[in-house]
Enzyme design. Structure first.
Site, PDB file in Angstrom:
ATOM      1  N   ASN A 176       0.591  -1.428   0.015  1.00 17.93           N
ATOM      2  CA  ASN A 176       0.000   0.032   0.177  1.00 17.93           C
ATOM      3  C   ASN A 176       1.182   1.252   0.612  1.00 17.93           C
ATOM      4  OD1 ASN A 176      -1.451   2.206   1.158  1.00 17.93           O
ATOM      5  ND2 ASN A 176      -3.054   1.219   1.772  1.00 17.93           N
ATOM      6  N   GLU A 224      -9.000   0.123  -2.786  1.00 17.00           N
ATOM      7  CA  GLU A 224      -9.160  -0.119  -1.316  1.00 17.00           C
ATOM      8  C   GLU A 224     -10.439   1.382  -1.452  1.00 17.00           C
ATOM      9  OE1 GLU A 224      -7.204   0.521   2.139  1.00 17.00           O
ATOM     10  OE2 GLU A 224      -6.270  -1.017   1.509  1.00 17.00           O
ATOM     11  N   ARG A 226     -10.011   7.814  -0.748  1.00 19.07           N
ATOM     12  CA  ARG A 226     -10.743   7.710   0.269  1.00 19.07           C
ATOM     13  C   ARG A 226     -11.772   9.134   0.251  1.00 19.07           C
ATOM     14  NH1 ARG A 226     -10.897   7.626   5.418  1.00 19.07           N
ATOM     15  NH2 ARG A 226      -8.716   5.571   6.570  1.00 19.07           N
ATOM     16  N   THR A 280      -7.969   3.339   8.478  1.00 21.89           N
ATOM     17  CA  THR A 280      -9.400   2.093   8.910  1.00 21.89           C
ATOM     18  C   THR A 280      -9.284   1.062   9.965  1.00 21.89           C
ATOM     19  OG1 THR A 280      -9.088   1.360   6.442  1.00 21.89           O
ATOM     20  CG2 THR A 280     -10.556   0.649   7.386  1.00 21.89           C
ATOM     21  N   HIS A 326      -3.162  -5.378   7.916  1.00 17.43           N
ATOM     22  CA  HIS A 326      -3.129  -4.289   9.096  1.00 17.43           C
ATOM     23  C   HIS A 326      -2.683  -3.755   9.755  1.00 17.43           C
ATOM     24  CE1 HIS A 326      -4.882  -0.621  10.733  1.00 17.43           C
ATOM     25  NE2 HIS A 326      -5.755   0.066   9.379  1.00 17.43           N
ATOM     26  N   HIS A 343      -5.603   3.034  -1.463  1.00 18.11           N
ATOM     27  CA  HIS A 343      -7.024   3.674  -1.156  1.00 18.11           C
ATOM     28  C   HIS A 343      -7.250   5.000  -1.406  1.00 18.11           C
ATOM     29  CE1 HIS A 343      -9.451   4.053   3.063  1.00 18.11           C
ATOM     30  NE2 HIS A 343     -10.229   3.901   1.815  1.00 18.11           N
ATOM     31  N   ARG A 403      -7.419  12.655   0.837  1.00 14.22           N
ATOM     32  CA  ARG A 403      -6.428  12.947   2.180  1.00 14.22           C
ATOM     33  C   ARG A 403      -4.910  12.897   1.529  1.00 14.22           C
ATOM     34  NH1 ARG A 403      -7.579   9.404   8.022  1.00 14.22           N
ATOM     35  NH2 ARG A 403      -9.738  10.216   7.486  1.00 14.22           N
ATOM     36  N   GLU A 462     -10.163  -9.940   3.320  1.00 14.10           N
ATOM     37  CA  GLU A 462      -9.791  -9.720   3.946  1.00 14.10           C
ATOM     38  C   GLU A 462      -9.324  -9.506   5.598  1.00 14.10           C
ATOM     39  OE1 GLU A 462      -7.204  -6.461   2.582  1.00 14.10           O
ATOM     40  OE2 GLU A 462      -6.365  -5.351   4.475  1.00 14.10           O
ATOM     41  N   HIS A 469       0.780   6.326   2.277  1.00 13.70           N
ATOM     42  CA  HIS A 469       1.791   7.032   2.950  1.00 13.70           C
ATOM     43  C   HIS A 469       2.756   7.625   2.071  1.00 13.70           C
ATOM     44  CE1 HIS A 469      -0.262   6.313   5.867  1.00 13.70           C
ATOM     45  NE2 HIS A 469      -0.995   5.311   5.741  1.00 13.70           N
TER      46      HIS A 469
END
Ligand code: PXP
Length: 239
Positions: free
Chosen positions: A7, A70, A45, A101, A191, A43, A49, A151, A10
């Site tokens: 992922n 996601e 959103r 999440t 996660h 992801h 963000r 998942e 970030h």
């Protein structure tokens, strides 16, 4: 051997700290793939963000392994997914105020919306995974509404503060994965996973793919993204 999907949200978080164009998650995705990852996760959103629409569009064209999107099960996101056609959609719950999440999607509470979303995405040719807590009733519901994958949320295990709580959380993960396998669901896990917690999954043979973000990007800041991904893959090889 389980796969690794990385992922890169970030990387975009860092970009958005300055609202400029660097660092680019598209470049990060290319490095992650060259380091041997099996997929790239982003992801998108509602509040954009970190990852934005431009990122997802370009990633669709540049990712050569597998692009996993996601997203929340909303009309807006389903429209975007149907247009962009990621290789997999993972449905997640989403709250504006959360840092990340916070837990799995409660399929029972949102059954009509979630099952309608699964159907619409699948009709558009997109396999669907649902991010769920390690809870047997959620896994059974995921199968009932014809999800392709679950998942399993590993965050409670990774964040547990005592040995007892950690053991209890891990037990739930393993039990859920066994049920998911019996129900013939594909099984991903993610996660909170890091370079230590991943080692606990030695011998858990049900997992198709790990989905890992923060720990890899955090390490990448210090040692470089290529090395951070390769070190995680080496640990997964030993499981
Ligand atoms: N899986 C899902 C469904 C997530 O929402 C996230 C966080 O974006 C991850 C995996 C990766 O979690 P982490 O960044 O803690 O590795």
């Amino acid at each position: 051997m389980p796969g690794l999907a990385v992922n890169v949200d970030h990387v975009a978080t860092l970009r958005e700290a300055r609202k400029i164009i660097l660092p680019d998650p598209v470049t990060a995705a290319a490095i992650v793939e060259m380091a041997g990852a099996d997929g790239v996760v982003v992801h998108l959103r509602e509040d954009r963000r970190h990852i934005n629409d431009r990122d997802v569009r370009i990633l669709r064209e540049t990712v050569k392994t597998k692009l996993i999107l996601e997203m929340a099960a909303t009309e807006e996101m389903i429209g975007i997914a149907l247009e962009i056609k990621p290789d997999v959609v993972t449905l997640v719950p989403e709250k504006r105020e959360e840092l990340t999440t916070e837990g799995g999607l409660n399929i029972l509470l949102n059954k009509d919306v979630v099952s309608g979303s699964v159907r619409t995405l699948q009709e558009g040719g997109i396999p669907v995974s649902i991010f769920v807590d390690p809870d047997q009733s959620q896994i059974s519901l995921a199968q009932e509404i014809h999800a392709d994958f679950v998942e399993i949320h590993t965050g409670t295990y990774c964040d547990a503060q005592t040995e007892e709580k950690r053991a209890e959380a891990f037990d739930k993960i393993v039990t859920s994965m066994r049920l998911a396998r019996e129900l013939k669901l594909g099984i991903n896990a993610g996660h909170g996973l890091g370079y230590q917690t991943i080692k606990s999954f030695k011998g858990v043979c049900e997992i198709d793919e790990f989905s890992i973000g923060h720990s890899i990007i955090a390490r990448a800041v210090l040692v470089g993204l290529d090395r951070a991904v390769r070190e995680m893959i080496a640990l997964i090889k030993e499981l």
